[in-house]
Design an enzyme around this catalytic site. Structure first.
Site, short mmCIF file in Angstrom:
data_model
loop_
_atom_site.label_atom_id
_atom_site.label_comp_id
_atom_site.label_asym_id
_atom_site.label_seq_id
_atom_site.Cartn_x
_atom_site.Cartn_y
_atom_site.Cartn_z
CD1 TRP A 171 24.79 12.45 -0.26
CD2 TRP A 171 23.18 10.99 0.25
NE1 TRP A 171 24.95 12.12 1.06
CE2 TRP A 171 23.97 11.21 1.40
CE3 TRP A 171 22.10 10.11 0.33
CZ2 TRP A 171 23.72 10.59 2.62
CZ3 TRP A 171 21.83 9.49 1.54
CH2 TRP A 171 22.64 9.73 2.66
CB ALA B 235 17.94 15.52 2.85
CE LYS C 187 21.87 17.01 5.75
NZ LYS C 187 21.78 15.54 5.70
#
Length: 394
Positions: free
Chosen positions: A127, A210, A243
């Site tokens: 990321w 995540a 999320k």
């Protein structure tokens, strides 16, 4: 003094979003921005979140500060969801943070405090914010091989060869599930090999998780993190609720620090509290209170889990549809990896020039490294993307 400031690099994804908005073509497809979207292109508020928010509005009597670590009910509920019974909770310190990004930032700050010489090993690719924050803090970063552009899977031999260079002063950053940006994940046998290496090197593992619930299921996606926690003496975990609870703008995250012995937990907790105080004093509470309300109410939790599973299965169906359509159009199974990847993202493994060609010729918007957000698709746009990929000769 301010005249000495230098222009900072533009965020590529935000630039891509602006280009997408200005594109007049009706068939344009946005696969760049990393948020979940339903078939109508909307990021919905989950049912349980709406119910929890109504309950909070009705029952909350104050907006006074929480503690430096945030609401302990939130931390406890998140720890249960992430780790279950895999570790003695007396060894765990935790703080609420402004999103998963805040948890990562605080983790890196903690590493720098504990050992200014520490290097952080990150997957190649990873990321982009991992890289950006490490560079901003002046922490040395070392990349380890991860994605195989030929197979579109994990280059596990290369990964282990590179991690063999880790020392006891170093940190190994791992994605707990649904690797961003590639969608390619380690299996549990490979995870065990990584754990063995970490223990042999006496280094510190850090897990960024995540997307719990977006891959193989809420429990299944936590399996690797729980395996690591039960197998190593120390661990950092940065978790995000953006999320799986769909509360992106509420900035709701958690940082967990696991010490080798319970008697060290108070010192770890004190350092986490101190870092929160220095960076933002008290963490935001609304999103954390929503999550805590859901996870501590059996009815709300069941409804949330059901909707999360619907979301997961919807993304999986899009993966399978895209892989099938590409096989039909190309007469090849070389795109089968799309159905094997998990989470919101997959990386096509093509060049930035090809990505630009897709944008110019077909209004297909994805990040230059060929990361595409599967949740940006729907049943109607899958054939458009598949045809564009085949026509471009990818």
């Amino acid at each position: 003094m301010l005249t000495n400031l230098k222009e900072q690099p533009k965020d590529k994804i935000l630039g891509l979003m602006a280009m997408y908005r200005e594109d007049p073509r009706q068939t344009k497809v946005d696969l760049g921005v990393g948020v979940y979207k339903n078939a109508e292109g909307v990021t919905p508020v989950m049912r349980a979140v709406k119910t929890a928010e109504r309950k909070i509005v009705e029952e909350q009597i104050t907006k006074a500060y929480t503690g430096l670590a945030g609401d302990p009910v939130y931390s406890e509920a998140m720890i249960d969801m992430l780790l279950a019974q895999s570790v003695d909770k007396a060894r765990l310190a935790a703080v609420a943070t402004p999103g998963g990004t805040g948890a990562i930032r605080q983790a890196f700050e903690l590493i720098k405090t504990a050992n200014p010489k520490a290097r952080v090993f990150v997957s190649d690719p990873t990321w982009p914010n991992h890289v950006s924050i490490l560079n901003h803090l002046g922490i040395e970063m070392v990349k380890y091989r991860y994605f195989d552009a030929e197979t579109r899977g994990v280059n596990f031999d290369g990964m282990m060869e590179d991690l063999a260079e880790v020392t006891g002063d170093d940190v190994v950053l791992l994605h707990g599930c649904c690797h961003n940006p590639t969608g390619a994940n380690l299996n549990l046998t490979q995870w065990q090999s990584v754990i063995d290496l970490i223990n042999d090197k006496a280094c510190l593992p850090m897990i960024d998780i995540a997307y719990q619930g977006f891959g193989d299921g809420l429990e299944e996606d936590a399996a690797a993190t729980r395996l690591v926690a039960s197998s190593v003496p120390e661990l950092l975990i940065a978790a995000s609720c953006s999320k799986n609870f769909g509360i992106y703008r509420e900035r709701t995250g958690l940082l967990i620090a696991m010490s080798e012995k319970a008697e060290n937990t108070a010192i770890a907790q004190g350092n986490l509290n101190h870092l929160n105080r220095q960076n933002f004093s008290f963490p935001p509470d609304h999103g954390a209170r929503v999550v805590a309300t859901i996870l501590t109410d059996d009815t709300l939790k069941a409804d949330w889990m059901a909707e999360l599973e619907e979301t997961r299965l919807g993304m999986l169906a899009l993966r399978e549809q895209l892989a099938s359509e590409l096989q039909r159009l190309s007469g090849s199974d070389r795109f089968g990896f799309l159905a094997q990847h998990r989470g919101m993202f997959s990386q096509l493994g093509t060049t930035p020039d090809m990505v630009e060609k897709l944008r110019v010729d077909n209004a297909i918007y994805m990040v230059g490294d060929s990361r595409m957000n599967i949740a940006g698709l729907n049943k109607n746009s899958v054939p458009i993307l598949a045809q564009a990929i085949v026509d471009a000769g990818i």
